[in-house]
Design a protein around this motif. Structure first.
Motif, PDB file in Angstrom:
ATOM      1  N   GLU A   1       0.821  -1.632  -0.111  1.00  0.00           N
ATOM      2  CA  GLU A   1       0.042  -0.136  -0.174  1.00  0.00           C
ATOM      3  C   GLU A   1       1.080   0.795  -0.180  1.00  0.00           C
ATOM      4  O   GLU A   1       0.472   2.100  -0.581  1.00  0.00           O
ATOM      5  CB  GLU A   1      -0.814   0.116   1.541  1.00  0.00           C
ATOM      6  N   ALA A   2       2.018   1.122   0.281  1.00  0.00           N
ATOM      7  CA  ALA A   2       2.734   2.267   0.850  1.00  0.00           C
ATOM      8  C   ALA A   2       3.142   2.323  -0.384  1.00  0.00           C
ATOM      9  O   ALA A   2       4.113   3.202  -0.657  1.00  0.00           O
ATOM     10  CB  ALA A   2       4.074   2.546   2.068  1.00  0.00           C
ATOM     11  N   ARG A   3       4.334   1.518  -0.826  1.00  0.00           N
ATOM     12  CA  ARG A   3       5.000   1.439  -2.640  1.00  0.00           C
ATOM     13  C   ARG A   3       3.897   2.693  -3.141  1.00  0.00           C
ATOM     14  O   ARG A   3       4.177   2.947  -4.373  1.00  0.00           O
ATOM     15  CB  ARG A   3       5.411  -0.173  -3.216  1.00  0.00           C
ATOM     16  N   ASP A   4       2.186   1.840  -3.533  1.00  0.00           N
ATOM     17  CA  ASP A   4       1.900   2.734  -4.334  1.00  0.00           C
ATOM     18  C   ASP A   4       1.015   3.824  -4.277  1.00  0.00           C
ATOM     19  O   ASP A   4       0.239   4.444  -4.935  1.00  0.00           O
ATOM     20  CB  ASP A   4       0.587   1.616  -4.506  1.00  0.00           C
ATOM     21  N   ALA A   5       1.064   4.461  -2.639  1.00  0.00           N
ATOM     22  CA  ALA A   5       0.633   5.993  -2.302  1.00  0.00           C
ATOM     23  C   ALA A   5       1.812   6.950  -2.811  1.00  0.00           C
ATOM     24  O   ALA A   5       1.040   7.811  -2.362  1.00  0.00           O
ATOM     25  CB  ALA A   5       0.847   5.486  -0.895  1.00  0.00           C
ATOM     26  N   ALA A   6       2.989   6.222  -3.613  1.00  0.00           N
ATOM     27  CA  ALA A   6       4.130   7.219  -3.225  1.00  0.00           C
ATOM     28  C   ALA A   6       4.062   8.009  -4.946  1.00  0.00           C
ATOM     29  O   ALA A   6       3.843   8.843  -5.325  1.00  0.00           O
ATOM     30  CB  ALA A   6       5.797   6.068  -3.369  1.00  0.00           C
ATOM     31  N   TRP A   7       2.796   6.807  -5.673  1.00  0.00           N
ATOM     32  CA  TRP A   7       2.593   7.617  -7.233  1.00  0.00           C
ATOM     33  C   TRP A   7       1.059   8.416  -6.830  1.00  0.00           C
ATOM     34  O   TRP A   7       0.687   9.159  -7.493  1.00  0.00           O
ATOM     35  CB  TRP A   7       1.883   6.330  -8.070  1.00  0.00           C
ATOM     36  N   ALA A   8       0.835   8.330  -5.828  1.00  0.00           N
ATOM     37  CA  ALA A   8      -0.867   9.737  -5.651  1.00  0.00           C
ATOM     38  C   ALA A   8      -0.470  11.458  -5.895  1.00  0.00           C
ATOM     39  O   ALA A   8      -0.791  11.498  -6.707  1.00  0.00           O
ATOM     40  CB  ALA A   8      -0.395  10.209  -4.558  1.00  0.00           C
ATOM     41  N   HIS A   9       1.076  11.273  -5.878  1.00  0.00           N
ATOM     42  CA  HIS A   9       1.519  12.631  -6.641  1.00  0.00           C
ATOM     43  C   HIS A   9       2.757  12.963  -7.247  1.00  0.00           C
ATOM     44  O   HIS A   9       3.723  12.085  -6.484  1.00  0.00           O
ATOM     45  CB  HIS A   9       1.426  14.095  -5.525  1.00  0.00           C
ATOM     46  N   PRO A  10       2.856  13.496  -8.669  1.00  0.00           N
ATOM     47  CA  PRO A  10       3.908  13.906  -9.450  1.00  0.00           C
ATOM     48  C   PRO A  10       5.550  14.021  -8.079  1.00  0.00           C
ATOM     49  O   PRO A  10       6.508  13.875  -8.502  1.00  0.00           O
ATOM     50  CB  PRO A  10       4.379  14.681 -10.472  1.00  0.00           C
ATOM     51  N   ASP A  11       4.459  14.666  -6.979  1.00  0.00           N
ATOM     52  CA  ASP A  11       6.241  15.644  -6.378  1.00  0.00           C
ATOM     53  C   ASP A  11       6.519  14.357  -4.955  1.00  0.00           C
ATOM     54  O   ASP A  11       8.092  14.703  -4.372  1.00  0.00           O
ATOM     55  CB  ASP A  11       5.961  16.669  -5.239  1.00  0.00           C
ATOM     56  N   LEU A  12       5.560  13.489  -5.118  1.00  0.00           N
ATOM     57  CA  LEU A  12       6.269  11.962  -3.896  1.00  0.00           C
ATOM     58  C   LEU A  12       7.031  11.487  -4.821  1.00  0.00           C
ATOM     59  O   LEU A  12       7.964  10.027  -3.670  1.00  0.00           O
ATOM     60  CB  LEU A  12       4.837  11.408  -3.665  1.00  0.00           C
ATOM     61  N   ILE A  13       7.452  11.061  -6.446  1.00  0.00           N
ATOM     62  CA  ILE A  13       7.806  10.041  -5.787  1.00  0.00           C
ATOM     63  C   ILE A  13       9.441  10.066  -6.616  1.00  0.00           C
ATOM     64  O   ILE A  13       9.530  10.636  -6.309  1.00  0.00           O
ATOM     65  CB  ILE A  13       7.599   9.600  -8.105  1.00  0.00           C
ATOM     66  N   PRO A  14       9.950   9.037  -5.599  1.00  0.00           N
ATOM     67  CA  PRO A  14      11.260   9.038  -6.248  1.00  0.00           C
ATOM     68  C   PRO A  14      12.034   9.772  -7.588  1.00  0.00           C
ATOM     69  O   PRO A  14      11.696   9.963  -8.005  1.00  0.00           O
ATOM     70  CB  PRO A  14      11.232   7.553  -6.243  1.00  0.00           C
ATOM     71  N   THR A  15      12.887  10.457  -6.853  1.00  0.00           N
ATOM     72  CA  THR A  15      13.738  11.070  -8.093  1.00  0.00           C
ATOM     73  C   THR A  15      15.128   9.886  -8.221  1.00  0.00           C
ATOM     74  O   THR A  15      15.432   8.699  -7.193  1.00  0.00           O
ATOM     75  CB  THR A  15      14.424  12.630  -7.702  1.00  0.00           C
ATOM     76  N   ALA A  16      15.859  10.137  -9.628  1.00  0.00           N
ATOM     77  CA  ALA A  16      17.030  10.021  -9.654  1.00  0.00           C
ATOM     78  C   ALA A  16      18.289   9.171  -8.541  1.00  0.00           C
ATOM     79  O   ALA A  16      18.819   8.695  -8.425  1.00  0.00           O
ATOM     80  CB  ALA A  16      18.331  10.749 -10.744  1.00  0.00           C
ATOM     81  N   ALA A  17      17.864  10.764  -7.162  1.00  0.00           N
ATOM     82  CA  ALA A  17      19.069  10.954  -5.928  1.00  0.00           C
ATOM     83  C   ALA A  17      18.518   9.647  -5.425  1.00  0.00           C
ATOM     84  O   ALA A  17      19.409   8.570  -5.376  1.00  0.00           O
ATOM     85  CB  ALA A  17      19.202  11.458  -5.610  1.00  0.00           C
ATOM     86  N   ASP A  18      17.254   9.203  -5.400  1.00  0.00           N
ATOM     87  CA  ASP A  18      16.766   8.052  -4.401  1.00  0.00           C
ATOM     88  C   ASP A  18      17.167   6.706  -4.836  1.00  0.00           C
ATOM     89  O   ASP A  18      16.790   6.217  -4.289  1.00  0.00           O
ATOM     90  CB  ASP A  18      15.300   8.111  -4.382  1.00  0.00           C
ATOM     91  N   LEU A  19      17.252   6.623  -6.295  1.00  0.00           N
ATOM     92  CA  LEU A  19      17.478   5.351  -7.098  1.00  0.00           C
ATOM     93  C   LEU A  19      18.954   5.536  -6.551  1.00  0.00           C
ATOM     94  O   LEU A  19      19.333   3.601  -6.545  1.00  0.00           O
ATOM     95  CB  LEU A  19      17.309   5.970  -8.101  1.00  0.00           C
ATOM     96  N   ASP A  20      19.786   6.067  -6.558  1.00  0.00           N
ATOM     97  CA  ASP A  20      21.346   5.639  -5.434  1.00  0.00           C
ATOM     98  C   ASP A  20      21.126   4.981  -4.322  1.00  0.00           C
ATOM     99  O   ASP A  20      22.191   5.132  -3.319  1.00  0.00           O
ATOM    100  CB  ASP A  20      22.035   7.413  -5.820  1.00  0.00           C
TER     101      ASP A  20
END
Length: 470
Positions: free
Chosen positions: A410-429
């Motif tokens: 549920e938390a994984r899918d909730a990250a798509w709720a708004h474009p400001d919440l999705i992971p950035t390239a820095a988060d992939l690191d």
């Protein structure tokens, strides 16, 4: 100021293009252009102006009639989209038989999607889509996705039209009073070349995709889970997996992807807006167009000739320089596509764990196919000069898996709720840091930059059109 001379003669650029002393000059572009239509000076080296105008009128009438026979004239954006569609269908047919899926194939796809829905219900917060699953031939994929491709490539058509205008302006002195007669001819020929190029790229892509949105863009007006049985079978060639398992695995991926697009209202429009914005920055190589016109344009062109011209032009059409803005857009697009495909990887991996022993091997096949690019990458390059290589899909899958493991799907899918919440390239690191923070590593700025503002306007326009584009 005196006219520059070479050994007492005027410069070639200052000579009258109808000067008999220049009519046979191999450096005379007007003479070369006329020669394409069989228009040559008489024995005295002079052009018969009455005869010349008559021949040009005849060539223009014939060429216009030929273009109409290819499926109508150019649209408002300058391209003959009927011809584009026809070329795409011909390229598709050239790859072998392409029958509409049989009743048994349709049933097999619907059974696979039905089972995929049952399994996915346990592993994602995103609900099922209402549209029944479908099985498509390659030609049906072209038809079902054509309108979206037309929208995405319209900016390319606009840039192409501007390049033709610049080319005509450049040649206006050479063409002189003939420009009003020749301009429609040159525009029609150029339009035919670009229409053919786009059609070839779509036809090529149809031979590779296994599902409706296999390339991570929502290419249909409404979400639909659709598989291409012939291409699914080709994907499974050489794999030690049953046809049923390959079909089910690809159905799981497409069903998950379509659930994501259907449930996250901003995602599909933003992906398409980024692609369209990237396409608006494309620069056309006018010199390549000029060379193609001068070397190959003929008043006797057939549809096959135009298809050949489109193929010749495809590797030369775009300027190699990428603007700073395009580089930024490409980075955003690759990150977003990586997040989509990484999410699909995680959802399908956890869904098939313990239920499908061959799923890991099939995932590796998907990753190898993704890494090799193949026809899909070549098609995007030809259509949009877009070299889309979301190299960080595996990193994105690890991030989504870490978030799911720590906080649930549920938390994984909730990250798509708004474009400001999705992971950035820095988060992939730093996926664990993202999980701990629960937000992107780089917080959105208070202001909205020019690119964001333009994307917002595109999304707003998309919203006003409604789901059917009306």
């Amino acid at each position: 100021m005196e006219t520059p001379t070479v050994e007492g003669e005027p410069m070639a650029s200052d000579r009258d293009p109808f000067d008999p002393d220049r009519s046979g000059d191999q450096d005379n572009p007007l003479a070369q252009f006329m020669a394409q239509f069989g228009i040559t000076p008489g024995a005295d080296g002079n052009f018969d102006m009455d005869g010349l105008m008559g021949k040009l009128q005849q060539a223009m009438t014939q060429f216009t009639s030929q273009m109409a026979s290819f499926g109508g004239g150019a649209g408002a954006d300058g391209l003959n989209w009927t011809f584009t569609r026809d070329v795409a269908r011909k390229v598709t047919a050239a790859q072998g038989t392409d029958p509409s899926p049989s009743a048994s194939e349709v049933a097999a796809v619907r059974d696979a999607v039905g089972l995929a829905d049952l399994w996915l219900d346990q592993q994602t917060a995103f609900g099922r889509i209402a549209t029944p699953a479908a099985a498509w031939s390659r030609a049906e994929w072209v038809e079902q996705t054509f309108d979206v491709w037309r929208s995405l490539t319209s900016p390319v058509a606009s840039s192409f039209s501007a390049a033709i205008t610049g080319l005509l302006t450049k040649q206006s002195e050479e063409l002189g009073g003939l420009q009003p007669m020749l301009e429609p001819l040159m525009r029609a020929a150029s339009s035919g070349m670009l229409s053919a190029q786009l059609g070839q790229a779509l036809g090529l892509l149809s031979t590779d995709v296994v599902s409706a949105c296999d390339i991570s863009f929502p290419l249909t007006k409404k979400p639909i889970v659709a598989l291409l049985p012939d291409n699914v079978a080709k994907f499974g060639d050489g794999l030690e997996q049953s046809d049923a398992d390959v079909r089910l695995y690809l159905a799981l991926r497409e069903t998950a992807r379509q659930r994501l697009f259907a449930s996250v209202g901003w995602l599909g429009p933003q992906l398409l807006a980024l692609v369209e914005h990237y396409a608006r920055g494309i620069s056309i190589d006018a010199h390549a167009i000029e060379e193609a016109l001068e070397s190959q344009m003929s008043g006797q062109m057939t549809a096959e000739d135009l298809e050949s011209l489109g193929s010749t032009l495809s590797s030369k059409l775009f300027e190699p320089v990428q603007t700073a803005e395009q580089t930024e857009i490409l980075g955003r697009l690759e990150n977003l596509v990586a997040l989509v495909e990484g999410w699909v990887d995680d959802v399908v991996s956890v869904t098939t764990a313990g239920l499908m022993p061959g799923a890991s091997a099939l995932l590796e096949s998907v990753r190898r196919r993704r890494a090799s690019g193949g026809p899909a990458e070549a098609a995007l390059k030809a259509l949009l000069n877009l070299e889309l290589r979301p190299r960080r899909v595996r990193d994105a899958a690890n991030l989504w898996a870490a978030l799911r493991t720590a906080q649930g799907y549920e938390a994984r899918d909730a990250a798509w709720a708004h474009p400001d919440l999705i992971p950035t390239a820095a988060d992939l690191d730093d996926p664990l840091g993202y999980v701990e923070r629960g937000r992107p590593a780089v917080a959105p700025t208070d202001g909205v930059d020019d690119l964001d503002a333009q994307l917002a306007r595109l999304l707003d326009e998309e919203g006003r059109k409604g789901p059917d584009g009306a």
